[in-house]
Design a protein around this motif. Structure first.
Motif, PDB file in Angstrom:
ATOM      1  N   PRO A  51     -37.511   1.641-155.326  1.00  0.00           N
ATOM      2  CA  PRO A  51     -38.939   1.444-155.601  1.00  0.00           C
ATOM      3  C   PRO A  51     -39.710   1.071-154.334  1.00  0.00           C
ATOM      4  CG  PRO A  51     -37.626   0.399-157.304  1.00  0.00           C
ATOM      5  CD  PRO A  51     -36.665   0.822-156.225  1.00  0.00           C
ATOM      6  N   GLU A  52     -40.947   1.545-154.260  1.00  0.00           N
ATOM      7  CA  GLU A  52     -41.784   1.339-153.076  1.00  0.00           C
ATOM      8  C   GLU A  52     -41.957  -0.136-152.734  1.00  0.00           C
ATOM      9  OE1 GLU A  52     -46.387   2.094-152.490  1.00  0.00           O
ATOM     10  OE2 GLU A  52     -45.301   4.005-152.416  1.00  0.00           O
ATOM     11  N   LEU A  53     -41.894  -1.005-153.751  1.00  0.00           N
ATOM     12  CA  LEU A  53     -42.039  -2.445-153.541  1.00  0.00           C
ATOM     13  C   LEU A  53     -41.125  -2.961-152.447  1.00  0.00           C
ATOM     14  CD1 LEU A  53     -43.000  -5.316-154.558  1.00  0.00           C
ATOM     15  CD2 LEU A  53     -41.045  -5.223-156.138  1.00  0.00           C
ATOM     16  N   TYR A  54     -39.925  -2.376-152.321  1.00  0.00           N
ATOM     17  CA  TYR A  54     -38.911  -2.871-151.393  1.00  0.00           C
ATOM     18  C   TYR A  54     -38.902  -2.114-150.065  1.00  0.00           C
ATOM     19  CZ  TYR A  54     -37.430  -4.745-155.879  1.00  0.00           C
ATOM     20  OH  TYR A  54     -37.411  -5.381-157.097  1.00  0.00           O
ATOM     21  N   THR A  55     -39.940  -1.335-149.798  1.00  0.00           N
ATOM     22  CA  THR A  55     -40.007  -0.521-148.582  1.00  0.00           C
ATOM     23  C   THR A  55     -41.190  -0.931-147.720  1.00  0.00           C
ATOM     24  OG1 THR A  55     -41.485   1.227-149.405  1.00  0.00           O
ATOM     25  CG2 THR A  55     -39.145   1.370-150.031  1.00  0.00           C
ATOM     26  N   ALA A  56     -41.313  -0.275-146.566  1.00  0.00           N
ATOM     27  CA  ALA A  56     -42.427  -0.552-145.666  1.00  0.00           C
ATOM     28  C   ALA A  56     -43.754  -0.078-146.230  1.00  0.00           C
ATOM     29  CB  ALA A  56     -42.165   0.110-144.311  1.00  0.00           C
ATOM     30  N   ASP A  57     -43.719   0.751-147.265  1.00  0.00           N
ATOM     31  CA  ASP A  57     -44.955   1.195-147.913  1.00  0.00           C
ATOM     32  C   ASP A  57     -45.412   0.236-148.992  1.00  0.00           C
ATOM     33  OD1 ASP A  57     -45.213   3.547-146.386  1.00  0.00           O
ATOM     34  OD2 ASP A  57     -43.749   4.569-147.659  1.00  0.00           O
ATOM     35  N   GLY A  58     -44.587  -0.750-149.317  1.00  0.00           N
ATOM     36  CA  GLY A  58     -44.928  -1.746-150.322  1.00  0.00           C
ATOM     37  C   GLY A  58     -44.941  -3.131-149.712  1.00  0.00           C
ATOM     38  N   VAL A  59     -44.521  -4.114-150.485  1.00  0.00           N
ATOM     39  CA  VAL A  59     -44.471  -5.489-149.996  1.00  0.00           C
ATOM     40  C   VAL A  59     -43.345  -5.679-148.986  1.00  0.00           C
ATOM     41  CG1 VAL A  59     -44.258  -7.907-150.708  1.00  0.00           C
ATOM     42  CG2 VAL A  59     -45.463  -6.287-152.165  1.00  0.00           C
ATOM     43  N   GLY A  60     -42.292  -4.888-149.120  1.00  0.00           N
ATOM     44  CA  GLY A  60     -41.183  -4.966-148.172  1.00  0.00           C
ATOM     45  C   GLY A  60     -40.146  -6.012-148.512  1.00  0.00           C
ATOM     46  N   LEU A 132     -32.914  -6.020-133.972  1.00  0.00           N
ATOM     47  CA  LEU A 132     -32.449  -7.269-133.364  1.00  0.00           C
ATOM     48  C   LEU A 132     -33.096  -8.511-133.968  1.00  0.00           C
ATOM     49  CD1 LEU A 132     -32.268  -6.181-129.610  1.00  0.00           C
ATOM     50  CD2 LEU A 132     -30.510  -6.026-131.381  1.00  0.00           C
ATOM     51  N   THR A 133     -33.481  -8.418-135.230  1.00  0.00           N
ATOM     52  CA  THR A 133     -33.975  -9.589-135.935  1.00  0.00           C
ATOM     53  C   THR A 133     -33.057  -9.857-137.124  1.00  0.00           C
ATOM     54  OG1 THR A 133     -35.472  -8.271-137.323  1.00  0.00           O
ATOM     55  CG2 THR A 133     -36.360  -9.143-135.259  1.00  0.00           C
ATOM     56  N   ALA A 134     -32.899 -11.118-137.474  1.00  0.00           N
ATOM     57  CA  ALA A 134     -32.013 -11.502-138.576  1.00  0.00           C
ATOM     58  C   ALA A 134     -32.808 -11.500-139.883  1.00  0.00           C
ATOM     59  CB  ALA A 134     -31.395 -12.862-138.304  1.00  0.00           C
ATOM     60  N   LYS A 135     -33.271 -10.326-140.274  1.00  0.00           N
ATOM     61  CA  LYS A 135     -34.149 -10.167-141.435  1.00  0.00           C
ATOM     62  C   LYS A 135     -33.798  -8.891-142.182  1.00  0.00           C
ATOM     63  CE  LYS A 135     -38.095 -12.291-139.021  1.00  0.00           C
ATOM     64  NZ  LYS A 135     -39.516 -12.109-138.616  1.00  0.00           N
ATOM     65  N   TRP A 136     -34.460  -8.691-143.331  1.00  0.00           N
ATOM     66  CA  TRP A 136     -34.432  -7.428-144.047  1.00  0.00           C
ATOM     67  C   TRP A 136     -35.423  -6.497-143.377  1.00  0.00           C
ATOM     68  CZ3 TRP A 136     -32.443  -3.879-147.005  1.00  0.00           C
ATOM     69  CH2 TRP A 136     -33.236  -2.978-147.701  1.00  0.00           C
ATOM     70  N   LEU A 137     -34.933  -5.318-142.972  1.00  0.00           N
ATOM     71  CA  LEU A 137     -35.769  -4.291-142.365  1.00  0.00           C
ATOM     72  C   LEU A 137     -36.099  -3.270-143.456  1.00  0.00           C
ATOM     73  CD1 LEU A 137     -36.951  -3.160-139.688  1.00  0.00           C
ATOM     74  CD2 LEU A 137     -34.793  -1.921-139.388  1.00  0.00           C
ATOM     75  N   PRO A 138     -37.321  -3.265-143.993  1.00  0.00           N
ATOM     76  CA  PRO A 138     -37.636  -2.385-145.114  1.00  0.00           C
ATOM     77  C   PRO A 138     -37.499  -0.907-144.733  1.00  0.00           C
ATOM     78  CG  PRO A 138     -39.307  -4.095-144.871  1.00  0.00           C
ATOM     79  CD  PRO A 138     -38.463  -4.138-143.645  1.00  0.00           C
ATOM     80  N   PRO A 139     -37.041  -0.056-145.655  1.00  0.00           N
ATOM     81  CA  PRO A 139     -36.958   1.386-145.387  1.00  0.00           C
ATOM     82  C   PRO A 139     -38.289   1.933-144.885  1.00  0.00           C
ATOM     83  CG  PRO A 139     -35.804   0.865-147.410  1.00  0.00           C
ATOM     84  CD  PRO A 139     -36.482  -0.400-146.975  1.00  0.00           C
ATOM     85  N   ASP A 140     -38.211   2.706-143.805  1.00  0.00           N
ATOM     86  CA  ASP A 140     -39.413   3.164-143.102  1.00  0.00           C
ATOM     87  C   ASP A 140     -39.144   4.531-142.466  1.00  0.00           C
ATOM     88  OD1 ASP A 140     -41.946   3.062-141.946  1.00  0.00           O
ATOM     89  OD2 ASP A 140     -41.309   1.805-140.256  1.00  0.00           O
ATOM     90  N   PRO A 141     -38.740   5.538-143.265  1.00  0.00           N
ATOM     91  CA  PRO A 141     -38.345   6.828-142.672  1.00  0.00           C
ATOM     92  C   PRO A 141     -39.543   7.606-142.129  1.00  0.00           C
ATOM     93  CG  PRO A 141     -38.419   7.010-145.055  1.00  0.00           C
ATOM     94  CD  PRO A 141     -38.645   5.552-144.728  1.00  0.00           C
ATOM     95  N   PRO A 142     -39.324   8.467-141.148  1.00  0.00           N
ATOM     96  CA  PRO A 142     -40.431   9.277-140.617  1.00  0.00           C
ATOM     97  C   PRO A 142     -40.964  10.229-141.679  1.00  0.00           C
ATOM     98  CG  PRO A 142     -38.516   9.342-139.154  1.00  0.00           C
ATOM     99  CD  PRO A 142     -38.068   8.719-140.428  1.00  0.00           C
ATOM    100  N   PRO A 143     -42.279  10.420-141.756  1.00  0.00           N
ATOM    101  CA  PRO A 143     -42.823  11.386-142.715  1.00  0.00           C
ATOM    102  C   PRO A 143     -42.289  12.784-142.450  1.00  0.00           C
ATOM    103  CG  PRO A 143     -44.569  10.013-141.777  1.00  0.00           C
ATOM    104  CD  PRO A 143     -43.331   9.748-140.988  1.00  0.00           C
ATOM    105  N   GLY A 144     -41.954  13.493-143.514  1.00  0.00           N
ATOM    106  CA  GLY A 144     -41.494  14.862-143.372  1.00  0.00           C
ATOM    107  C   GLY A 144     -40.047  15.010-142.957  1.00  0.00           C
ATOM    108  N   HIS A 145     -39.314  13.891-142.812  1.00  0.00           N
ATOM    109  CA  HIS A 145     -37.918  13.969-142.381  1.00  0.00           C
ATOM    110  C   HIS A 145     -36.962  14.214-143.541  1.00  0.00           C
ATOM    111  CE1 HIS A 145     -34.153  12.315-140.341  1.00  0.00           C
ATOM    112  NE2 HIS A 145     -34.581  13.235-139.510  1.00  0.00           N
ATOM    113  N   GLY A 146     -37.478  14.141-144.756  1.00  0.00           N
ATOM    114  CA  GLY A 146     -36.632  14.332-145.929  1.00  0.00           C
ATOM    115  C   GLY A 146     -36.101  13.021-146.463  1.00  0.00           C
TER     116      GLY A 146
END
Length: 217
Positions: A51-60, A132-146
């Motif tokens: 779900p978008e909520l858990y990605t870079a397009d949402g709250v992350g 290099l950060t001790a965090k959750w890095l939200p999914p952030d794929p390049p547009p059009g990469h599939g």
């Protein structure tokens, strides 16, 4: 951040992917005697979209993850989340958590990991992601990469040398190769659509051509 990349870059990198064969789950070479863990999430099912909520397009927020089947000889549990389709030589690490408590069942609730604008839960021993950060890095794929496949990998480890304060991927993989006694994997997907394709755009309509009245005279 990557949502601002032009779609042409996603197209150019379409065939450049780290590959599932390079994720930790497929790299550590656990033997036939290793136990299997069941890994699932209340937010998505295996090989279904995150779900978008858990990605870079949402709250992350970091998504909820649950696991079961940890053997009695395990001393700790490790979670590592990797993007198998990152256009990089090896998978992009989105999260590392080590020294999770043992028990037949375990879980991390939604938002348990620190992420942008979210503090996360205290007391977790987190490692470094690929930024290099001790965090959750939200999914952030390049547009059009599939579609990108995000592997939520859980490992049960036997007792051994303690991890450093913020272990990276190489340190974790070395420990997994030496001490993993059980493993499991859940795949979630996420894709940024190709912005160059206009979805729902009105179809072009033909311009009517007036008849040649001279032919009727």
């Amino acid at each position: 951040m990557l949502e601002k990349l032009p779609d042409s870059i996603g197209h150019a990198l379409h065939n450049q992917r780290a590959g599932l064969d390079k994720i930790a789950f497929n790299q550590i070479g656990t033997g036939a005697g290793s136990a299997s863990l069941t890994v699932h999430s209340m937010a998505f099912v295996d090989h279904a979209p995150i779900p978008e909520l858990y990605t870079a397009d949402g709250v992350g927020l970091s998504p909820p993850v649950q696991w079961s089947g940890v053997p009695s000889n395990a001393a700790a549990v490790v979670l590592i989340v990797e993007d198998a389709d990152a256009p990089t030589p090896r998978p992009l690490v989105h999260a590392i958590v080590v020294d999770l408590p043992v028990g037949s069942d375990g879980a991390l609730e939604a938002g348990a990991l620190e992420s942008p604008d979210h503090e996360g839960d205290d007391g977790l021993h987190t490692g470094r992601n690929s930024y290099l950060t001790a965090k959750w890095l939200p999914p952030d794929p390049p547009p059009g990469h599939g579609p990108h496949r995000y592997a939520f990998q859980v490992f049960a480890l036997a007792a051994g040398e303690p991890f450093s304060s913020t272990p990276g991927r190489d340190e974790v993989l070395d420990a997994l190769r030496e001490r993993a006694v059980a493993s499991g994997c859940l795949i979630g997907t996420y894709e940024r659509p190709d912005g160059s394709i206009k979805i729902g755009a009105p179809e072009e309509t033909a311009v009517p051509i007036a008849p040649d009245r001279s032919a009727l005279i």
